[in-house]
Design a protein around this motif. Structure first.
Motif, PDB file in Angstrom:
ATOM      1  N   GLY A   1      74.678 -26.649  -4.043  1.00 15.42           N
ATOM      2  CA  GLY A   1      74.611 -26.216  -2.594  1.00 15.42           C
ATOM      3  C   GLY A   1      74.545 -24.594  -2.154  1.00 15.42           C
ATOM      4  O   GLY A   1      74.382 -24.072  -1.696  1.00 15.42           O
TER       5      GLY A   1
ATOM      6  N   SER B   1      72.549 -17.526  -5.043  1.00 17.35           N
ATOM      7  CA  SER B   1      71.601 -16.916  -5.921  1.00 17.35           C
ATOM      8  C   SER B   1      71.214 -15.596  -5.595  1.00 17.35           C
ATOM      9  O   SER B   1      71.612 -15.277  -4.728  1.00 17.35           O
TER      10      SER B   1
ATOM     11  N   ASP C   1      67.286 -14.167  -3.119  1.00 19.16           N
ATOM     12  CA  ASP C   1      67.415 -15.656  -1.714  1.00 19.16           C
ATOM     13  C   ASP C   1      66.166 -15.768  -1.751  1.00 19.16           C
ATOM     14  O   ASP C   1      65.407 -14.598  -1.099  1.00 19.16           O
ATOM     15  N   LEU C   2      65.707 -16.865  -2.209  1.00 20.75           N
ATOM     16  CA  LEU C   2      64.838 -17.960  -1.955  1.00 20.75           C
ATOM     17  C   LEU C   2      64.465 -17.911  -0.860  1.00 20.75           C
ATOM     18  O   LEU C   2      62.784 -17.840  -0.493  1.00 20.75           O
ATOM     19  N   ASN C   3      65.020 -17.885   0.084  1.00 19.11           N
ATOM     20  CA  ASN C   3      64.908 -17.769   2.069  1.00 19.11           C
ATOM     21  C   ASN C   3      63.718 -16.788   2.561  1.00 19.11           C
ATOM     22  O   ASN C   3      63.873 -16.829   2.869  1.00 19.11           O
TER      23      ASN C   3
ATOM     24  N   TRP D   1      54.369 -19.317  -2.726  1.00 12.06           N
ATOM     25  CA  TRP D   1      54.991 -20.383  -2.277  1.00 12.06           C
ATOM     26  C   TRP D   1      54.920 -21.003  -3.368  1.00 12.06           C
ATOM     27  O   TRP D   1      56.055 -22.099  -3.596  1.00 12.06           O
TER      28      TRP D   1
ATOM     29  N   VAL E   1      57.790 -19.524  -5.137  1.00 20.66           N
ATOM     30  CA  VAL E   1      58.934 -20.136  -4.435  1.00 20.66           C
ATOM     31  C   VAL E   1      59.997 -21.160  -5.133  1.00 20.66           C
ATOM     32  O   VAL E   1      60.511 -22.068  -5.216  1.00 20.66           O
ATOM     33  N   GLU E   2      58.796 -22.605  -4.560  1.00 20.46           N
ATOM     34  CA  GLU E   2      59.088 -23.585  -5.113  1.00 20.46           C
ATOM     35  C   GLU E   2      59.891 -24.231  -6.781  1.00 20.46           C
ATOM     36  O   GLU E   2      60.690 -24.911  -6.929  1.00 20.46           O
TER      37      GLU E   2
ATOM     38  N   ARG F   1      62.508 -22.600  -7.236  1.00 18.82           N
ATOM     39  CA  ARG F   1      64.031 -23.409  -6.698  1.00 18.82           C
ATOM     40  C   ARG F   1      64.253 -24.717  -7.799  1.00 18.82           C
ATOM     41  O   ARG F   1      65.623 -24.553  -7.579  1.00 18.82           O
ATOM     42  N   LEU F   2      63.017 -25.583  -7.455  1.00 21.41           N
ATOM     43  CA  LEU F   2      63.487 -26.410  -8.564  1.00 21.41           C
ATOM     44  C   LEU F   2      64.113 -25.966 -10.319  1.00 21.41           C
ATOM     45  O   LEU F   2      65.016 -26.639 -10.469  1.00 21.41           O
TER      46      LEU F   2
ATOM     47  N   ARG G   1      66.324 -23.260 -10.274  1.00 20.07           N
ATOM     48  CA  ARG G   1      67.806 -22.651 -10.456  1.00 20.07           C
ATOM     49  C   ARG G   1      68.275 -24.314 -10.224  1.00 20.07           C
ATOM     50  O   ARG G   1      69.648 -24.117 -10.336  1.00 20.07           O
ATOM     51  N   LYS G   2      67.198 -25.356  -9.325  1.00 15.87           N
ATOM     52  CA  LYS G   2      68.889 -25.826  -9.520  1.00 15.87           C
ATOM     53  C   LYS G   2      69.008 -26.857 -10.383  1.00 15.87           C
ATOM     54  O   LYS G   2      69.807 -27.315 -11.306  1.00 15.87           O
TER      55      LYS G   2
END
Length: 94
Positions: free
Chosen positions: A11, A15, A18-20, A62, A65-66, A69-70, A72-73
């Protein structure tokens, strides 16, 4: 290394995208895309069609983006696991 500790470290890694911020701008991207289409085709969409297009674009973005995020994790987890495995190899040699 515990999974909780890994999650905390992951966390904290920044990144390059910046996905946010991307998420906050999705409505702007959707609106721009519709306006660009109208300009290129020299047409004006009806308010109903415009609203539907913007909503579907937002949903699609969206979802992407999700997915990002997954992904990237998952990449970060792989990196941390590889680093730990490599460290263990070095320590086990001695």
């Amino acid at each position: 290394m515990s999974d909780v500790n890994n999650e905390e470290k992951i966390g904290q890694i920044r990144s390059s995208v910046d996905l946010n911020v991307l998420g906050e701008n999705i409505l702007d991207i959707a609106d721009f895309t519709v306006e660009k289409y109208e300009f290129r085709t020299d047409t004006t969409l009806s308010p109903e069609m415009r609203a539907e297009a913007v909503e579907k674009i937002k949903d699609a973005l969206w979802n992407r983006v999700e997915e990002m995020r997954l992904r990237r994790k998952q990449i970060l987890e792989t990196i941390f696991n590889l680093a730990e495995e490599t460290l263990n190899e070095v320590v086990d040699k001695k």
